[in-house]
Scaffold this motif. Structure first.
Motif, PDB file in Angstrom:
ATOM      1  N   THR A  99       0.816  -1.212   0.000  1.00  0.00           N
ATOM      2  CA  THR A  99       0.000   0.000   0.000  1.00  0.00           C
ATOM      3  C   THR A  99       0.848   1.260   0.000  1.00  0.00           C
ATOM      4  N   MET A 100       2.096   1.125   0.512  1.00  0.00           N
ATOM      5  CA  MET A 100       3.027   2.250   0.522  1.00  0.00           C
ATOM      6  C   MET A 100       4.429   1.739   0.207  1.00  0.00           C
ATOM      7  N   THR A 101       5.292   2.645  -0.244  1.00  0.00           N
ATOM      8  CA  THR A 101       6.697   2.305  -0.441  1.00  0.00           C
ATOM      9  C   THR A 101       7.370   2.262   0.926  1.00  0.00           C
ATOM     10  N   CYS A 102       8.593   1.796   0.970  1.00  0.00           N
ATOM     11  CA  CYS A 102       9.336   1.759   2.232  1.00  0.00           C
ATOM     12  C   CYS A 102       9.540   3.166   2.795  1.00  0.00           C
ATOM     13  N   GLY A 103       9.504   4.166   1.925  1.00  0.00           N
ATOM     14  CA  GLY A 103       9.640   5.555   2.344  1.00  0.00           C
ATOM     15  C   GLY A 103       8.319   6.216   2.694  1.00  0.00           C
ATOM     16  N   GLY A 104       7.210   5.458   2.611  1.00  0.00           N
ATOM     17  CA  GLY A 104       5.906   5.995   2.993  1.00  0.00           C
ATOM     18  C   GLY A 104       5.105   6.639   1.881  1.00  0.00           C
ATOM     19  N   TYR A 105       5.552   6.513   0.633  1.00  0.00           N
ATOM     20  CA  TYR A 105       4.806   7.062  -0.495  1.00  0.00           C
ATOM     21  C   TYR A 105       3.815   6.014  -1.004  1.00  0.00           C
ATOM     22  N   PRO A 106       2.812   6.382  -1.804  1.00  0.00           N
ATOM     23  CA  PRO A 106       1.832   5.404  -2.272  1.00  0.00           C
ATOM     24  C   PRO A 106       2.463   4.243  -3.038  1.00  0.00           C
ATOM     25  N   GLY A 107       2.008   3.033  -2.734  1.00  0.00           N
ATOM     26  CA  GLY A 107       2.469   1.826  -3.413  1.00  0.00           C
ATOM     27  C   GLY A 107       1.521   1.429  -4.527  1.00  0.00           C
ATOM     28  N   SER A 108       1.814   0.294  -5.152  1.00  0.00           N
ATOM     29  CA  SER A 108       1.032  -0.168  -6.306  1.00  0.00           C
ATOM     30  C   SER A 108      -0.176  -1.024  -5.943  1.00  0.00           C
ATOM     31  N   TYR A 109      -0.331  -1.385  -4.683  1.00  0.00           N
ATOM     32  CA  TYR A 109      -1.451  -2.245  -4.284  1.00  0.00           C
ATOM     33  C   TYR A 109      -2.781  -1.645  -4.742  1.00  0.00           C
ATOM     34  N   GLY A 110      -3.517  -2.406  -5.530  1.00  0.00           N
ATOM     35  CA  GLY A 110      -4.785  -1.935  -6.069  1.00  0.00           C
ATOM     36  C   GLY A 110      -4.655  -1.104  -7.337  1.00  0.00           C
ATOM     37  N   HIS A 111      -3.421  -0.859  -7.791  1.00  0.00           N
ATOM     38  CA  HIS A 111      -3.183  -0.008  -8.959  1.00  0.00           C
ATOM     39  C   HIS A 111      -2.123  -0.600  -9.883  1.00  0.00           C
ATOM     40  N   ILE A 112      -1.961  -1.903  -9.864  1.00  0.00           N
ATOM     41  CA  ILE A 112      -0.849  -2.541 -10.584  1.00  0.00           C
ATOM     42  C   ILE A 112      -0.884  -2.247 -12.074  1.00  0.00           C
ATOM     43  N   GLU A 113      -2.029  -2.449 -12.720  1.00  0.00           N
ATOM     44  CA  GLU A 113      -2.115  -2.225 -14.167  1.00  0.00           C
ATOM     45  C   GLU A 113      -1.884  -0.757 -14.513  1.00  0.00           C
ATOM     46  N   THR A 114      -2.464   0.138 -13.722  1.00  0.00           N
ATOM     47  CA  THR A 114      -2.280   1.573 -13.956  1.00  0.00           C
ATOM     48  C   THR A 114      -0.815   1.965 -13.813  1.00  0.00           C
ATOM     49  N   ALA A 134       3.138  -4.821   2.854  1.00  0.00           N
ATOM     50  CA  ALA A 134       2.432  -5.920   2.187  1.00  0.00           C
ATOM     51  C   ALA A 134       2.667  -7.187   3.007  1.00  0.00           C
ATOM     52  N   ASN A 135       1.884  -8.225   2.731  1.00  0.00           N
ATOM     53  CA  ASN A 135       2.071  -9.499   3.418  1.00  0.00           C
ATOM     54  C   ASN A 135       2.247 -10.601   2.384  1.00  0.00           C
ATOM     55  N   GLU A 136       2.403 -11.839   2.841  1.00  0.00           N
ATOM     56  CA  GLU A 136       2.682 -12.946   1.931  1.00  0.00           C
ATOM     57  C   GLU A 136       1.579 -13.159   0.900  1.00  0.00           C
ATOM     58  N   THR A 137       0.336 -12.890   1.263  1.00  0.00           N
ATOM     59  CA  THR A 137      -0.766 -13.020   0.303  1.00  0.00           C
ATOM     60  C   THR A 137      -0.630 -11.983  -0.799  1.00  0.00           C
ATOM     61  N   VAL A 138      -0.306 -10.756  -0.411  1.00  0.00           N
ATOM     62  CA  VAL A 138      -0.114  -9.682  -1.400  1.00  0.00           C
ATOM     63  C   VAL A 138       1.078 -10.016  -2.290  1.00  0.00           C
ATOM     64  N   PHE A 139       2.156 -10.561  -1.699  1.00  0.00           N
ATOM     65  CA  PHE A 139       3.321 -10.961  -2.504  1.00  0.00           C
ATOM     66  C   PHE A 139       2.919 -11.972  -3.561  1.00  0.00           C
ATOM     67  N   ALA A 140       2.215 -13.020  -3.121  1.00  0.00           N
ATOM     68  CA  ALA A 140       1.859 -14.134  -4.014  1.00  0.00           C
ATOM     69  C   ALA A 140       0.942 -13.695  -5.144  1.00  0.00           C
ATOM     70  N   GLU A 141       0.130 -12.695  -4.900  1.00  0.00           N
ATOM     71  CA  GLU A 141      -0.772 -12.197  -5.942  1.00  0.00           C
ATOM     72  C   GLU A 141      -0.164 -11.020  -6.702  1.00  0.00           C
ATOM     73  N   GLY A 142       0.453 -10.095  -5.963  1.00  0.00           N
ATOM     74  CA  GLY A 142       0.904  -8.839  -6.549  1.00  0.00           C
ATOM     75  C   GLY A 142       2.136  -8.923  -7.416  1.00  0.00           C
ATOM     76  N   TYR A 143       3.158  -9.657  -6.957  1.00  0.00           N
ATOM     77  CA  TYR A 143       4.385  -9.726  -7.749  1.00  0.00           C
ATOM     78  C   TYR A 143       4.156 -10.374  -9.121  1.00  0.00           C
ATOM     79  N   PRO A 144       3.473 -11.524  -9.193  1.00  0.00           N
ATOM     80  CA  PRO A 144       3.205 -12.083 -10.530  1.00  0.00           C
ATOM     81  C   PRO A 144       2.303 -11.159 -11.367  1.00  0.00           C
ATOM     82  N   ALA A 145       1.334 -10.518 -10.707  1.00  0.00           N
ATOM     83  CA  ALA A 145       0.440  -9.607 -11.436  1.00  0.00           C
ATOM     84  C   ALA A 145       1.216  -8.426 -12.018  1.00  0.00           C
ATOM     85  N   MET A 146       2.195  -7.914 -11.263  1.00  0.00           N
ATOM     86  CA  MET A 146       2.999  -6.803 -11.783  1.00  0.00           C
ATOM     87  C   MET A 146       3.803  -7.261 -12.998  1.00  0.00           C
ATOM     88  N   GLY A 147       4.387  -8.453 -12.923  1.00  0.00           N
ATOM     89  CA  GLY A 147       5.135  -8.973 -14.071  1.00  0.00           C
ATOM     90  C   GLY A 147       4.260  -9.087 -15.305  1.00  0.00           C
TER      91      GLY A 147
END
Length: 172
Positions: A99-114, A134-147
């Motif tokens: 939901t956020m970057t490590c620096g606290g800026y907005p992350g890609s969660y929910g906005h991967i395609e955009t 993020a958590n392990e569920t977000v990793f398992a869904e989000g990283y492949p989706a970003m690719g």
């Protein structure tokens, strides 16, 4: 949960054994090399108070010039996260699957395609994606989706996925 963990370990074991699974798209045939500000400058953008230790346009231009002028580009150092293409270097950028970057800026969660389309429209050549907030569920869904989303843009973008860095040691 256990099946996902087994798949992650099989993928990691495959990488360690030298048999990496990847797309045959001509990208990252050798390790991507270049310059990134994070290790030295982190998120320091306060150039008024700390002009010699801050991230600025001047810093990026200086690093791009050094890569070219000192011959690093000719040796394969072709990425500057963030840079301009005018020096023959490639543009890299940082993002996060959470939901956020490590620096606290907005992350890609929910906005991967955009985000993937935005990177392509900006002419980005490489994306490093962290896993903060993020958590392990977000990793398992989000990283492949970003690719998949990056590949769907039609632009050749090297995808530096930090998923393995966020896995817990399951041997304990």
């Amino acid at each position: 949960m256990m099946a996902a963990l087994v798949i992650q370990w099989l993928a990691l074991a495959s990488l360690l054994a030298g048999g990496a699974v990847s797309l045959d798209n001509g990208l990252a045939l050798t390790p991507p090399m270049g310059w990134m500000s994070w290790e030295r400058y982190r998120c320091n953008v306060d150039c008024t108070t700390d002009p010699y230790n801050c991230i600025s346009e001047e810093l990026y231009m200086e690093m791009a010039d050094r890569l070219v002028d000192q011959g690093y580009k000719d040796l394969g150092y072709e990425f500057v996260n963030i840079d301009v293409h005018s020096r023959g270097l490639k543009l890299g950028i940082y993002g996060d699957i959470g939901t956020m970057t490590c620096g606290g800026y907005p992350g890609s969660y929910g906005h991967i395609e955009t985000d993937a389309m935005t990177y392509a429209e900006w002419g980005v050549d490489m994306v490093k994606v962290d896993g903060c907030y993020a958590n392990e569920t977000v990793f398992a869904e989000g990283y492949p989706a970003m690719g998949k989303a990056l590949n769907a843009t039609g632009r050749p973008i090297v995808y530096s996925c930090s998923w393995p860095a966020y896995l817990k040691d399951v041997r304990n």
